[in-house]
Design a protein around this motif. Sequence first.
Motif, short mmCIF file in Angstrom:
data_model
loop_
_atom_site.label_atom_id
_atom_site.label_comp_id
_atom_site.label_asym_id
_atom_site.label_seq_id
_atom_site.Cartn_x
_atom_site.Cartn_y
_atom_site.Cartn_z
N TRP A 1 0.86 -1.18 0.00
CA TRP A 1 0.00 0.00 0.00
C TRP A 1 0.90 1.23 0.00
N ALA B 1 -13.55 -5.13 -1.62
CA ALA B 1 -13.71 -3.73 -2.04
C ALA B 1 -14.61 -3.60 -3.25
N GLN C 1 -6.74 1.35 5.93
CA GLN C 1 -7.87 0.51 6.33
C GLN C 1 -8.49 -0.21 5.13
N GLN C 2 -8.18 0.25 3.92
CA GLN C 2 -8.73 -0.38 2.72
C GLN C 2 -7.88 -1.55 2.22
N GLY D 1 -5.35 5.70 3.95
CA GLY D 1 -6.10 4.65 3.28
C GLY D 1 -5.76 3.23 3.69
N SER E 1 -9.40 -5.14 2.18
CA SER E 1 -10.49 -5.32 1.22
C SER E 1 -9.97 -5.34 -0.21
N TYR E 2 -8.84 -4.71 -0.47
CA TYR E 2 -8.23 -4.80 -1.80
C TYR E 2 -7.62 -6.19 -2.01
#
Length: 374
Positions: free
Chosen positions: A45, A373, A363-364, A361, A367-368
Amino acid sequence: MTKTIVVLGGAYAGVGVAHRLLKHTRPQFPDLKVILVSKNSHFFWNLASVRAIVPGQLKEEQYSLPIESGFAKYPADSFEFIVGAAEAVDIIEKTVKVSTSGGAGERVLSYDHLVCATGTRAVDTAVPWKSNGTYEETAAVLAKIQATVKTAKHIVVAGAGATGVEAAAELAFEYGKEKEVHLLSGDAEILGGDSLASNATGELNKLGVKIHKSARVDKATELPDGKTEVLLQSGEKIVTDLYLPTMGMAPNSEYLPADLLTDKKFVDIDEFYRVKGTKDVWAAGDLVWKPRGSFVLSDKQAGGVAKNIDLALKGKPPVVVKTIPMDVLFVATGRSRGSGRLGPVKVFSLMVYMIKGKTLGIQQLPSYVDGSAW
């Protein structure tokens, strides 16, 4: 008959395309198979890289997670993950030559559709703004930077684009007057003279960042004592404990034929994000740099490419890929404020902090990786 989609690149666009096809297209085409090829076994990330260089701020699992486990829920025959790098593409034979990691040698993959999403890399591999290589190499670069940040009293961040501004702000926010943080802007204003320049300059001044304008780097030389001498084009020399260049991004496009690329070596695409001069080859993310590299744009582009492959499998024509209707720029300036605009309209610092600066970001990321997501 099995339809094989080969996706090159294990970051925002590549992983996004792979999950969308497996979740939404494969139920209609049970024989569909997606092969994802990535140099890095982990999803990095990189939005959070500017904070990851600050020791103790983030745990590794907050910005780096294994990719393959995120695809475990799909049928085994529908997905294959290869840790490796594309070496060459034959658009006539519809094949990709891939060098695999761990000394396993080369593989030649045949495809019905190919997605190029290999992004860009930092020209200087000693900085962690992108995942320049394997998971192990990226982790080692970050560990080295963190260790140097701990002991450094003087830090130079070269390049005052969004990454440079955010990196300088993160360091100054954490250390205040403990360390001198200098930001070198090659232009007369930071952020390339964007309308946000004055706002961002004010935020950096509050943090104590020393901004040098029209200070373009000529070269940087490591000295025997471990310090770095930075020579500016003006002739000025700055000696620093830690030199962090943020300028210089190059597209990872060497595996593609030259006639498929622009003069700057990015992939040349049409409005459908199909690679010009090819059949069944698509591209998305920073590799296309349209209109610039961006997390939000990469996600929108990935969605458009997945949709067009779905349409192609159904024998339907592609649709124009739409991203966002305005130019958006949000720049975090530490862990409490920021500068941003939606088109020409500037937004409050608190809004930039809440949307971007608070977490960058991270926290995403889960889900990616697992596809939830989409």
